[in-house]
Design a protein around this motif. Structure first.
Motif, mmCIF file in Angstrom:
data_model
loop_
_atom_site.group_PDB
_atom_site.id
_atom_site.type_symbol
_atom_site.label_atom_id
_atom_site.label_comp_id
_atom_site.label_asym_id
_atom_site.label_seq_id
_atom_site.Cartn_x
_atom_site.Cartn_y
_atom_site.Cartn_z
ATOM 1 N N ASN A 85 0.681 -1.331 -0.149
ATOM 2 C CA ASN A 85 0.015 -0.167 0.103
ATOM 3 C C ASN A 85 0.882 1.365 -0.088
ATOM 4 O O ASN A 85 0.402 2.407 -0.292
ATOM 5 C CB ASN A 85 -1.143 0.276 1.423
ATOM 6 C CG ASN A 85 -1.953 -1.219 1.113
ATOM 7 O OD1 ASN A 85 -1.967 -1.670 0.139
ATOM 8 N ND2 ASN A 85 -2.615 -1.485 2.226
ATOM 9 N N PHE A 86 2.013 1.243 0.396
ATOM 10 C CA PHE A 86 3.067 2.292 0.405
ATOM 11 C C PHE A 86 3.815 2.516 -0.837
ATOM 12 O O PHE A 86 4.050 1.395 -1.440
ATOM 13 C CB PHE A 86 3.973 2.306 1.603
ATOM 14 C CG PHE A 86 3.383 2.373 3.028
ATOM 15 C CD1 PHE A 86 2.995 3.530 3.440
ATOM 16 C CD2 PHE A 86 3.222 1.135 3.759
ATOM 17 C CE1 PHE A 86 2.479 3.699 4.880
ATOM 18 C CE2 PHE A 86 2.517 1.282 4.985
ATOM 19 C CZ PHE A 86 2.329 2.620 5.612
ATOM 20 N N LEU A 87 3.838 3.758 -1.510
ATOM 21 C CA LEU A 87 4.884 3.820 -2.432
ATOM 22 C C LEU A 87 6.196 3.636 -2.140
ATOM 23 O O LEU A 87 6.719 3.749 -1.082
ATOM 24 C CB LEU A 87 4.669 5.410 -2.835
ATOM 25 C CG LEU A 87 3.300 5.541 -3.459
ATOM 26 C CD1 LEU A 87 3.294 7.249 -3.844
ATOM 27 C CD2 LEU A 87 2.876 4.936 -4.651
ATOM 28 N N LYS A 88 6.915 3.115 -3.231
ATOM 29 C CA LYS A 88 8.301 2.810 -2.977
ATOM 30 C C LYS A 88 9.105 4.044 -2.582
ATOM 31 O O LYS A 88 10.052 3.914 -1.617
ATOM 32 C CB LYS A 88 9.059 2.116 -4.229
ATOM 33 C CG LYS A 88 10.008 1.370 -4.085
ATOM 34 C CD LYS A 88 10.365 0.580 -5.447
ATOM 35 C CE LYS A 88 11.506 -0.592 -5.142
ATOM 36 N NZ LYS A 88 11.679 -1.378 -6.193
ATOM 37 N N LYS A 89 9.073 4.985 -3.037
ATOM 38 C CA LYS A 89 9.729 6.404 -2.747
ATOM 39 C C LYS A 89 9.294 6.772 -1.354
ATOM 40 O O LYS A 89 10.316 7.462 -0.665
ATOM 41 C CB LYS A 89 9.393 7.496 -3.641
ATOM 42 C CG LYS A 89 8.044 8.043 -3.870
ATOM 43 C CD LYS A 89 7.873 9.137 -4.682
ATOM 44 C CE LYS A 89 6.387 9.900 -4.545
ATOM 45 N NZ LYS A 89 6.104 10.896 -5.481
ATOM 46 N N ASP A 90 8.199 6.493 -0.916
ATOM 47 C CA ASP A 90 7.725 6.882 0.452
ATOM 48 C C ASP A 90 8.646 5.860 1.482
ATOM 49 O O ASP A 90 8.997 6.256 2.512
ATOM 50 C CB ASP A 90 6.318 6.638 0.772
ATOM 51 C CG ASP A 90 5.424 7.902 0.137
ATOM 52 O OD1 ASP A 90 6.184 8.964 -0.138
ATOM 53 O OD2 ASP A 90 4.218 7.759 -0.160
ATOM 54 N N LEU A 91 8.724 4.625 1.250
ATOM 55 C CA LEU A 91 9.353 3.602 1.950
ATOM 56 C C LEU A 91 10.905 4.012 1.971
ATOM 57 O O LEU A 91 11.611 4.044 3.166
ATOM 58 C CB LEU A 91 9.023 2.195 1.621
ATOM 59 C CG LEU A 91 7.766 1.708 1.617
ATOM 60 C CD1 LEU A 91 7.720 0.404 0.949
ATOM 61 C CD2 LEU A 91 7.811 1.326 3.166
ATOM 62 N N GLU A 92 11.544 4.598 0.843
ATOM 63 C CA GLU A 92 12.897 4.927 1.027
ATOM 64 C C GLU A 92 12.979 6.101 1.635
ATOM 65 O O GLU A 92 13.894 6.317 2.484
ATOM 66 C CB GLU A 92 13.137 5.290 -0.549
ATOM 67 C CG GLU A 92 14.758 5.332 -0.728
ATOM 68 C CD GLU A 92 15.165 5.644 -2.175
ATOM 69 O OE1 GLU A 92 16.252 5.779 -2.496
ATOM 70 O OE2 GLU A 92 14.185 5.685 -3.219
ATOM 71 N N LYS A 93 12.237 7.317 1.576
ATOM 72 C CA LYS A 93 12.578 8.431 2.612
ATOM 73 C C LYS A 93 12.317 7.854 4.129
ATOM 74 O O LYS A 93 13.038 8.408 4.855
ATOM 75 C CB LYS A 93 11.343 9.479 2.215
ATOM 76 C CG LYS A 93 11.514 9.945 0.811
ATOM 77 C CD LYS A 93 10.222 11.064 0.755
ATOM 78 C CE LYS A 93 10.186 11.673 -0.393
ATOM 79 N NZ LYS A 93 8.902 12.792 -0.802
ATOM 80 N N PHE A 94 11.268 7.190 4.373
ATOM 81 C CA PHE A 94 11.248 6.518 5.756
ATOM 82 C C PHE A 94 12.589 6.001 6.078
ATOM 83 O O PHE A 94 13.250 6.165 7.090
ATOM 84 C CB PHE A 94 10.056 5.551 5.762
ATOM 85 C CG PHE A 94 9.831 5.078 7.249
ATOM 86 C CD1 PHE A 94 9.364 5.519 7.910
ATOM 87 C CD2 PHE A 94 10.128 3.729 7.208
ATOM 88 C CE1 PHE A 94 9.140 5.118 9.337
ATOM 89 C CE2 PHE A 94 9.873 3.141 8.494
ATOM 90 C CZ PHE A 94 9.178 3.824 9.694
ATOM 91 N N MET A 95 13.296 4.964 5.330
ATOM 92 C CA MET A 95 14.458 4.276 5.501
ATOM 93 C C MET A 95 15.579 5.141 5.895
ATOM 94 O O MET A 95 16.153 5.153 6.670
ATOM 95 C CB MET A 95 14.739 3.193 4.499
ATOM 96 C CG MET A 95 14.201 1.812 4.820
ATOM 97 S SD MET A 95 15.040 0.929 3.402
ATOM 98 C CE MET A 95 16.020 1.425 2.610
ATOM 99 N N ASN A 96 15.670 6.358 5.014
ATOM 100 C CA ASN A 96 16.715 7.173 4.960
ATOM 101 C C ASN A 96 16.696 7.938 6.205
ATOM 102 O O ASN A 96 17.578 8.444 6.949
ATOM 103 C CB ASN A 96 16.505 8.243 3.891
ATOM 104 C CG ASN A 96 17.029 7.591 2.500
ATOM 105 O OD1 ASN A 96 17.945 6.412 2.549
ATOM 106 N ND2 ASN A 96 16.550 7.793 1.386
ATOM 107 N N ILE A 97 15.247 8.383 6.580
ATOM 108 C CA ILE A 97 15.119 9.011 7.886
ATOM 109 C C ILE A 97 15.764 8.348 9.128
ATOM 110 O O ILE A 97 16.293 8.995 10.150
ATOM 111 C CB ILE A 97 13.717 9.524 8.145
ATOM 112 C CG1 ILE A 97 13.399 10.729 7.071
ATOM 113 C CG2 ILE A 97 13.297 9.831 9.487
ATOM 114 C CD1 ILE A 97 11.925 11.033 6.826
#
Length: 97
Positions: A18-30
């Motif tokens: 359900n999450f966009l890949k770019k949102d997951l990447e931002k989350f990981m980077n944070i």
């Protein structure tokens, strides 16, 4: 097999479609940047069920080059220590909780 950031991102996107890949990447980077910042400040980072990251200062010392036996001054530096949780230890060693 080593865990690479891109493989971790693929696995997260597979588990959370359900999450966009770019949102997951931002989350990981944070998350990773916050862990880095905390360790840089000398704080301890605890991830329940996974382990604890902490930084220590390794004192300056006189070491030697094993090839030439020449003495070298090694400056003070920070190192990162990791201690895994008991839960992770049990999972890795196929023990029951």
């Amino acid at each position: 097999m080593a865990i690479v950031k891109s493989n971790l991102l693929k696995q997260l996107s597979k588990n959370y479609p359900n999450f966009l890949k770019k949102d997951l990447e931002k989350f990981m980077n944070i998350i990773f940047s916050e862990i880095k910042r905390s360790l840089k400040r000398g704080e301890r980072v605890e991830l329940r069920g996974f382990g604890v990251f902490s930084s220590k200062i390794q004192k300056a010392r006189i070491s030697r080059n094993p090839k030439t036996n020449e003495k070298i001054n090694t400056p003070e530096k920070k190192t990162i220590n990791f201690k895994m949780s008991k839960d992770l230890f049990k999972i890795l060693n196929n023990e029951k909780k």
